[in-house]
Design a protein around this motif. Structure first.
Motif, mmCIF file in Angstrom:
data_model
loop_
_atom_site.group_PDB
_atom_site.id
_atom_site.type_symbol
_atom_site.label_atom_id
_atom_site.label_comp_id
_atom_site.label_asym_id
_atom_site.label_seq_id
_atom_site.Cartn_x
_atom_site.Cartn_y
_atom_site.Cartn_z
ATOM 1 N N UNK A 49 47.667 55.185 7.646
ATOM 2 C CA UNK A 49 49.110 54.986 7.521
ATOM 3 C C UNK A 49 49.447 53.498 7.414
ATOM 4 N N UNK A 50 48.799 52.714 8.254
ATOM 5 C CA UNK A 50 49.072 51.270 8.240
ATOM 6 C C UNK A 50 48.761 50.684 6.863
ATOM 7 N N UNK A 51 47.656 51.139 6.294
ATOM 8 C CA UNK A 51 47.262 50.601 4.986
ATOM 9 C C UNK A 51 48.163 51.087 3.862
ATOM 10 N N UNK A 52 48.916 52.163 4.131
ATOM 11 C CA UNK A 52 49.904 52.594 3.135
ATOM 12 C C UNK A 52 51.028 51.576 3.003
ATOM 13 N N UNK A 53 51.300 50.873 4.106
ATOM 14 C CA UNK A 53 52.489 50.026 4.112
ATOM 15 C C UNK A 53 52.338 48.824 3.193
ATOM 16 N N UNK A 54 51.113 48.289 3.040
ATOM 17 C CA UNK A 54 50.963 47.245 2.022
ATOM 18 C C UNK A 54 50.094 47.711 0.855
ATOM 19 N N UNK A 55 50.004 49.011 0.689
ATOM 20 C CA UNK A 55 49.335 49.618 -0.463
ATOM 21 C C UNK A 55 47.877 49.202 -0.573
ATOM 22 N N UNK A 56 47.211 48.980 0.544
ATOM 23 C CA UNK A 56 45.781 48.688 0.474
ATOM 24 C C UNK A 56 45.006 49.927 0.042
#
Lengths: 252, 437
Positions: free
Chosen positions: A47-54
């Motif tokens: 989820x966290x990586x969704x926030x900066x589209x990693x």
């Protein structure tokens, strides 16, 4: 609402066929620390990586739903992923300074943005390192390789590197999981100071850490957001049974 | 005590006693001896090559005695032949000698000697006619033929003139004296001259033009192969999709298994004409054509190793860079490439080694004329090609033979020195520059 930084609506993420995040909806308040907790493999890092589209880097990933950052859907086709990442910085679980000098590490983000003025760069290095509370330790050895630093110093250098590009939001993926208690407490203090200027999301396995540093806590389990609320409330009287079981250590 | 309990007591003195494990011992010894053997073989090869070139050194120092004897015996021989034939006769002979053995030993020499000798010898009988027939035959008859031969193989139309002219003049001016003087000089004086005329009345083994030629070809081919191979490696490791990478990588690596004869042949027949059409230079086979052909041989080596180096850069660096708002090419150039510097440097060195020692392509595509010139479109002769071309023609134990082996050990020393320099000096500096102290 003005103090809602990130608004997530029914966000689902698939690794190929497998659904890793199931209709997540949440609001992340501005200038607060929000902790994401949950057992391993529950989707909090994803989820966290969704926030900066990693997650774009992984070819098999597909995403549905909305992720609004200050009202803008970052998964819109017209949004440039590079600009998003400049606004939303990230600190990784394993400290990953570049194999360059400390100085070059900090100014990397500024360099690629085209800043070449030496004095400006010097200033960026000093303010970023001061913000990351590591200036006094490193000011005499800026030319040394960043790989020669201790684990805690490396992680704070990575934080400084992220701060140097002046983001709005900082994502931290278990930033202290590999560090000793003293380094950990330094990072936690740092997080506490940084929330004045930045909105911070922090993933952690350590419940005490979540309780210490965060204002809000979200509990993930099996790809679902079970519960989110003020940290005090979550840790003292959680609304859901699963949350209580996890926090009290009955599973997870 | 009962036996089960005592067998559980592991930490007795007896059970912890040192044991000799034969298989482990043998495996260790075998591995280390194989490793030493490979080093020893390289060393022995060098020793052998160097040993064969030793006579040069002794000639240099004991030249006083040996050379005196030689020159005496030589001068003893020479007057006889000189006496037997008049000076005018000497000219064509020495002329023919220089020509045939020095240049184009095979087709050209074979054709020429047959043609030239009968006629001049025929002319010898009548002394009046000789100069005329000599001049007439040679300039009109011989040269067109040689040019005809040259056109086919494209060998040194110019060198033919150059190399030939000099010995002629010298022989003309002061035939006997200079020849003797030159002979009594040590080889070391000739090694540092540009003239590579190993087979003649007055052999000279000047290595300078060979050195220049080798360096020229190496530099040209590295300037071409280095950027292409590194950029290709960067593309496959940072930009290409997994599928593309799986296709491209094996194809480029297949080029490494290409026999160099085939590359040389391709360069000789196709590339040489193609480049001549584009650039319009005089000598069809030259350093540039050879350099491009050797680049073809070096690219797969540089590519494979730098690709491995680039791919082994941890994903976390890439992620960190992207998370800071860098785009793909910035990440590739500012993070991945600097981090892979040592590996890429090693790749370039291997490429240099390959080009430096490449014999077949040099033999076929560079023109093989030992010229001193900075012009990349001039024919060159490399060290390796010289050994390849002349080793079969030399007399065992002769000076020429020793000099060729000396060139061999020079090749070895150069590549060894290059590697050592790179390993200990340049690499450290590069790492410091790109990765901090």
């Amino acid at each position: 609402m003005k103090d809602i930084k990130i608004q997530v609506n029914d966000l689902s993420l698939y690794y190929g066929e497998k659904k890793a995040l199931k209709e997540i909806s949440m609001q992340v308040p501005a200038n607060k620390v929000t902790a994401l907790i949950g057992p391993s493999g529950c989707g909090k890092s994803t989820f966290l990586r969704c926030i900066n589209r990693m997650n774009d880097l992984i070819p098999s990933v597909s995403i549905t739903g909305q992720m609004l950052v200050e009202g803008v859907d970052i998964y819109d086709k017209n949004v440039d992923v590079v600009n998003i990442r400049k606004k939303i910085g990230m600190v990784f679980q394993k400290s990953n300074p570049f194999p360059k000098s400390i100085y070059e590490n900090v100014i990397y983000g500024s360099r690629i943005n085209g800043i070449t003025d030496k004095r400006e760069l010097d200033e960026i290095v000093e303010t970023s390192l001061r913000q990351a509370a590591i200036w006094d330790e490193l000011k005499d050895r800026l030319g040394d390789s960043a790989l020669g630093l201790s684990g805690g110093q490396q992680q704070r250098l990575c934080i400084a590197r992220t701060l140097a590009v002046n983001p709005d939001i900082i994502l931290m993926d278990e930033p202290a999981s590999a560090l000793d208690p003293i380094s950990t407490s330094k990072i936690e203090e740092l997080v506490h100071e940084l929330k004045e200027k930045y909105t911070i999301l922090i993933v952690t396995h350590n419940m005490q850490q979540a309780a210490r540093v965060s204002d809000h806590t979200a509990f993930f389990y099996m790809g679902e957001l079970i519960e989110m609320g003020k940290t005090d409330a979550i840790f003292t009287k959680p609304a859901k049974k699963q949350t209580e079981d996890y926090i009290t250590g009955r599973f997870g | 005590m009962s036996s089960p309990i005592s067998s559980k007591q592991n930490f007795t003195k007896e059970s912890l006693e040192k044991q000799f494990r034969l298989s482990e011992f043998l495996a260790e010894k075998i591995i280390s001896s194989v490793a030493f053997l490979s080093i020893a073989i390289i060393f022995l090869i060098f020793i052998f090559v160097f040993k064969e070139s030793l006579p040069i050194f002794s000639l240099g120092k004991e030249s006083a005695k040996v050379e005196m004897q030689q020159s005496v015996s030589a001068s003893g021989d020479q007057p006889e032949s000189y006496g037997g034939v008049e000076t005018e006769d000497l000219q064509p002979e020495s002329y023919g000698g220089v020509e045939t053995e020095d240049l184009q030993p095979e087709s050209y020499g074979g054709v020429e000697t047959e043609d030239l000798q009968p006629e001049t010898y025929g002319g010898v009988e009548k002394e009046d006619l000789q100069p005329e027939s000599y001049g007439g035959v040679e300039k009109e008859d011989l040269q067109p033929e040689s040019y005809g031969g040259v056109e086919k193989e494209d060998l040194q139309p110019e060198t033919y003139g150059d190399v030939q002219a000099e010995p002629l003049v010298e022989n003309n001016d002061s035939a006997e004296d200079t020849a003797k003087e030159k002979k009594s000089n040590s080889i070391w004086d000739t090694l540092l001259t540009p003239d590579w005329v190993p087979v003649s009345e007055n052999p000279r083994f000047g290595l300078l033009s060979l050195l220049i030629g080798t360096l020229k070809v190496t530099i040209i081919s590295m300037l071409i192969a280095g950027p292409i191979a590194i950029l290709a490696a960067l593309y496959t490791s940072c930009f290409a999709s997994k599928r593309t990478k799986e296709i491209i990588k094996p194809i480029i690596e297949m080029l490494a298994a290409f026999p160099s004869v085939v590359i040389g042949f391709f360069a000789l027949m196709v590339m040489a004409t193609f480049f001549q059409d584009i650039f319009g230079y005089d000598s069809r086979l030259n350093a540039f054509v050879g350099g491009v052909a050797m680049a073809l041989a070096a690219i797969p080596i540089i590519y494979t190793i730098s690709e491995d180096a680039l791919s082994s850069i941890p994903k976390t660096y890439t992620e960190a860079s992207l998370a800071l708002g860098a785009n793909k090419w910035q990440t590739a150039f500012y993070v991945v490439l600097p981090a892979a510097t040592p590996g890429i440097f090693a790749a370039l060195l291997l490429g240099v080694g390959r080009v430096f020692g490449e014999t077949m392509i040099a033999l076929m595509a560079t023109g093989n004329a030992a010229l001193m010139s900075a012009n990349p479109f001039e024919s060159v002769r490399t060290f390796a090609a010289t050994i390849g071309a002349e080793m079969a023609e030399t007399v065992f134990g002769e000076t020429h033979y020793s000099v060729l082996f000396f060139i061999g050990s020079l090749l070895f020393i150069f590549s060894f020195g290059l590697n050592a320099l790179a390993e200990f000096y340049v690499k450290g500096k590069l790492i410091k520059k790109f990765q901090g102290k």
